[in-house]
Design a protein around this motif. Structure first.
Motif, PDB file in Angstrom:
ATOM      1  N   LEU A  18      50.712  46.760   5.306  1.00 57.64           N
ATOM      2  CA  LEU A  18      50.905  46.063   6.570  1.00 57.64           C
ATOM      3  C   LEU A  18      51.583  47.055   7.506  1.00 57.64           C
ATOM      4  O   LEU A  18      52.695  47.511   7.243  1.00 57.64           O
ATOM      5  CB  LEU A  18      51.780  44.834   6.351  1.00 57.64           C
ATOM      6  N   VAL A  19      50.895  47.435   8.578  1.00 58.78           N
ATOM      7  CA  VAL A  19      51.431  48.420   9.515  1.00 58.78           C
ATOM      8  C   VAL A  19      51.606  47.769  10.877  1.00 58.78           C
ATOM      9  O   VAL A  19      50.824  46.900  11.260  1.00 58.78           O
ATOM     10  CB  VAL A  19      50.515  49.663   9.619  1.00 58.78           C
ATOM     11  N   TRP A  20      52.662  48.177  11.608  1.00 54.71           N
ATOM     12  CA  TRP A  20      52.879  47.552  12.911  1.00 54.71           C
ATOM     13  C   TRP A  20      53.636  48.478  13.854  1.00 54.71           C
ATOM     14  O   TRP A  20      54.341  49.398  13.437  1.00 54.71           O
ATOM     15  CB  TRP A  20      53.595  46.217  12.768  1.00 54.71           C
ATOM     16  N   CYS A  21      53.470  48.206  15.148  1.00 55.20           N
ATOM     17  CA  CYS A  21      54.194  48.887  16.212  1.00 55.20           C
ATOM     18  C   CYS A  21      55.496  48.129  16.444  1.00 55.20           C
ATOM     19  O   CYS A  21      55.463  46.931  16.741  1.00 55.20           O
ATOM     20  CB  CYS A  21      53.346  48.925  17.487  1.00 55.20           C
ATOM     21  N   GLU A  26      52.541  44.280  17.254  1.00 57.51           N
ATOM     22  CA  GLU A  26      51.132  44.195  16.864  1.00 57.51           C
ATOM     23  C   GLU A  26      50.951  44.859  15.506  1.00 57.51           C
ATOM     24  O   GLU A  26      51.504  45.935  15.254  1.00 57.51           O
ATOM     25  CB  GLU A  26      50.235  44.865  17.895  1.00 57.51           C
ATOM     26  N   ALA A  27      50.159  44.213  14.624  1.00 58.59           N
ATOM     27  CA  ALA A  27      50.041  44.671  13.238  1.00 58.59           C
ATOM     28  C   ALA A  27      48.590  44.713  12.786  1.00 58.59           C
ATOM     29  O   ALA A  27      47.716  44.038  13.340  1.00 58.59           O
ATOM     30  CB  ALA A  27      50.842  43.747  12.315  1.00 58.59           C
ATOM     31  N   GLY A  34      42.738  41.535  -1.507  1.00 61.03           N
ATOM     32  CA  GLY A  34      42.800  40.216  -2.128  1.00 61.03           C
ATOM     33  C   GLY A  34      44.163  39.585  -1.914  1.00 61.03           C
ATOM     34  O   GLY A  34      44.976  40.089  -1.145  1.00 61.03           O
ATOM     35  N   GLU A  35      44.381  38.449  -2.599  1.00 58.49           N
ATOM     36  CA  GLU A  35      45.635  37.696  -2.483  1.00 58.49           C
ATOM     37  C   GLU A  35      45.948  37.418  -1.008  1.00 58.49           C
ATOM     38  O   GLU A  35      47.037  37.724  -0.490  1.00 58.49           O
ATOM     39  CB  GLU A  35      46.781  38.455  -3.166  1.00 58.49           C
ATOM     40  N   VAL A  36      44.979  36.812  -0.362  1.00 54.04           N
ATOM     41  CA  VAL A  36      45.025  36.582   1.078  1.00 54.04           C
ATOM     42  C   VAL A  36      46.274  35.815   1.507  1.00 54.04           C
ATOM     43  O   VAL A  36      46.901  36.145   2.532  1.00 54.04           O
ATOM     44  CB  VAL A  36      43.739  35.846   1.522  1.00 54.04           C
ATOM     45  N   GLU A  37      46.667  34.795   0.761  1.00 54.25           N
ATOM     46  CA  GLU A  37      47.833  34.002   1.157  1.00 54.25           C
ATOM     47  C   GLU A  37      49.112  34.840   1.122  1.00 54.25           C
ATOM     48  O   GLU A  37      49.986  34.674   1.976  1.00 54.25           O
ATOM     49  CB  GLU A  37      47.970  32.769   0.254  1.00 54.25           C
ATOM     50  N   ARG A  38      49.238  35.725   0.148  1.00 50.82           N
ATOM     51  CA  ARG A  38      50.398  36.630   0.097  1.00 50.82           C
ATOM     52  C   ARG A  38      50.432  37.531   1.320  1.00 50.82           C
ATOM     53  O   ARG A  38      51.505  37.799   1.890  1.00 50.82           O
ATOM     54  CB  ARG A  38      50.332  37.505  -1.157  1.00 50.82           C
ATOM     55  N   LEU A  39      49.283  38.021   1.726  1.00 45.86           N
ATOM     56  CA  LEU A  39      49.224  38.915   2.876  1.00 45.86           C
ATOM     57  C   LEU A  39      49.582  38.166   4.159  1.00 45.86           C
ATOM     58  O   LEU A  39      50.348  38.678   4.993  1.00 45.86           O
ATOM     59  CB  LEU A  39      47.825  39.534   2.986  1.00 45.86           C
ATOM     60  N   LYS A  40      49.071  36.966   4.309  1.00 45.90           N
ATOM     61  CA  LYS A  40      49.411  36.177   5.498  1.00 45.90           C
ATOM     62  C   LYS A  40      50.905  35.856   5.519  1.00 45.90           C
ATOM     63  O   LYS A  40      51.533  35.879   6.592  1.00 45.90           O
ATOM     64  CB  LYS A  40      48.573  34.893   5.536  1.00 45.90           C
ATOM     65  N   ALA A  41      51.478  35.593   4.356  1.00 46.11           N
ATOM     66  CA  ALA A  41      52.910  35.291   4.288  1.00 46.11           C
ATOM     67  C   ALA A  41      53.747  36.503   4.677  1.00 46.11           C
ATOM     68  O   ALA A  41      54.789  36.367   5.340  1.00 46.11           O
ATOM     69  CB  ALA A  41      53.277  34.820   2.881  1.00 46.11           C
ATOM     70  N   ALA A  42      53.302  37.695   4.282  1.00 46.91           N
ATOM     71  CA  ALA A  42      54.040  38.912   4.633  1.00 46.91           C
ATOM     72  C   ALA A  42      54.046  39.140   6.138  1.00 46.91           C
ATOM     73  O   ALA A  42      55.046  39.576   6.709  1.00 46.91           O
ATOM     74  CB  ALA A  42      53.423  40.120   3.921  1.00 46.91           C
ATOM     75  N   VAL A  43      52.928  38.814   6.789  1.00 50.17           N
ATOM     76  CA  VAL A  43      52.848  38.927   8.249  1.00 50.17           C
ATOM     77  C   VAL A  43      53.779  37.911   8.905  1.00 50.17           C
ATOM     78  O   VAL A  43      54.558  38.245   9.811  1.00 50.17           O
ATOM     79  CB  VAL A  43      51.398  38.722   8.726  1.00 50.17           C
ATOM     80  N   GLU A  45      56.378  36.368   7.670  1.00 53.28           N
ATOM     81  CA  GLU A  45      57.793  36.629   7.360  1.00 53.28           C
ATOM     82  C   GLU A  45      58.414  37.591   8.368  1.00 53.28           C
ATOM     83  O   GLU A  45      59.588  37.464   8.727  1.00 53.28           O
ATOM     84  CB  GLU A  45      57.895  37.203   5.952  1.00 53.28           C
ATOM     85  N   ARG A  46      57.596  38.539   8.836  1.00 53.72           N
ATOM     86  CA  ARG A  46      58.104  39.550   9.782  1.00 53.72           C
ATOM     87  C   ARG A  46      57.822  39.181  11.233  1.00 53.72           C
ATOM     88  O   ARG A  46      58.107  39.945  12.143  1.00 53.72           O
ATOM     89  CB  ARG A  46      57.486  40.913   9.436  1.00 53.72           C
ATOM     90  N   ARG A  47      57.224  38.011  11.443  1.00 57.64           N
ATOM     91  CA  ARG A  47      56.913  37.504  12.784  1.00 57.64           C
ATOM     92  C   ARG A  47      56.068  38.501  13.584  1.00 57.64           C
ATOM     93  O   ARG A  47      56.320  38.763  14.757  1.00 57.64           O
ATOM     94  CB  ARG A  47      58.195  37.150  13.538  1.00 57.64           C
TER      95      ARG A  47
END
Length: 212
Positions: A18-21, A26-27, A34-43, A45-47
């Motif tokens: 997960l990369v962001w400015c 923006e990320a 895979g593990e789509v729900e985990r990835l969405k949660a990581a996004v 969590e960091r708002r």
């Protein structure tokens, strides 16, 4: 400044980044395998504001969650190079072969070529085409952050496999020495699997490419 957080996903422990400015929040997700729900949660969590999915190549552990995320969140799929079209076409077969959840089909919004760039807010990353592991493999290099997201081209102490369809050992070595090494010994790379390292450390100690 470009920031990132790496999330190992799938039974293959593939490093989705997960990369962001940090100025615009923006990320992008690099290789959402895979593990789509985990990835969405990581996004969440960091708002962060997820604006794109970036692919280094189209093996199932790197691309398996891409179609689902793109559909659910309305995101563009950026990359890889067109040389990996046949791997995208075969995602369903790859899913069955390796016992992964069935990957949703997708078509990249934008194919990438050597010398292209991708943008996240105030951060720009250069795209280099690095075939050998797959024909369409690309990497994302942030000169400002001295980081490179290299997928399965190079690992700490090893290099990418070349025994899959479209792989070629000599081509992979050329990609590493001609495209990665000029980024500088101090550059830290995030591989597709395992721990980070620097190009300098690998030039000195990696048995596959030491001294190149």
């Amino acid at each position: 400044m470009l920031l990132y957080h790496t999330i190992p996903v799938t039974p293959f422990q593939q490093n989705c980044s997960l990369v962001w400015c940090d100025q615009t929040q923006e990320a992008a997700l690099v290789d959402p395998g895979g593990e789509v729900e985990r990835l969405k949660a990581a996004v969440a969590e960091r708002r962060l504001k997820l604006v794109a999915l970036w692919l280094t190549h189209a093996h199932i552990d790197h691309a398996g969650g891409t179609g689902t995320l793109a559909r659910e969140l309305g995101l563009p799929i950026i990359g890889p190079h067109p040389g990996d079209q046949f791997w995208i076409d075969g995602l369903a077969r790859q899913s069955k072969m390796f016992g992964f959840p069935l990957a949703e089909p997708f078509t990249p919004t934008r194919w990438l070529a050597d010398g292209d760039a991708v943008q996240l807010g105030q951060s720009t990353l250069a795209v280099r085409h690095c075939p050998g592991h797959t024909p369409g493999h690309v990497v994302f290099h942030s000169a400002e952050a001295r980081r490179c997201f290299v997928g399965d081209v190079l690992f700490a102490g090893s290099i990418g496999r070349t025994d899959f369809p479209g792989g070629d050992h000599a081509t992979l070595i050329a990609s590493i020495t001609e495209r990665l090494w000029p980024m500088g010994d101090e550059t830290i790379f995030v591989p597709g699997h395992g721990p980070e390292s620097s190009f300098g450390d690998e030039r000195r100690s990696n048995p596959f490419v030491a001294g190149t």
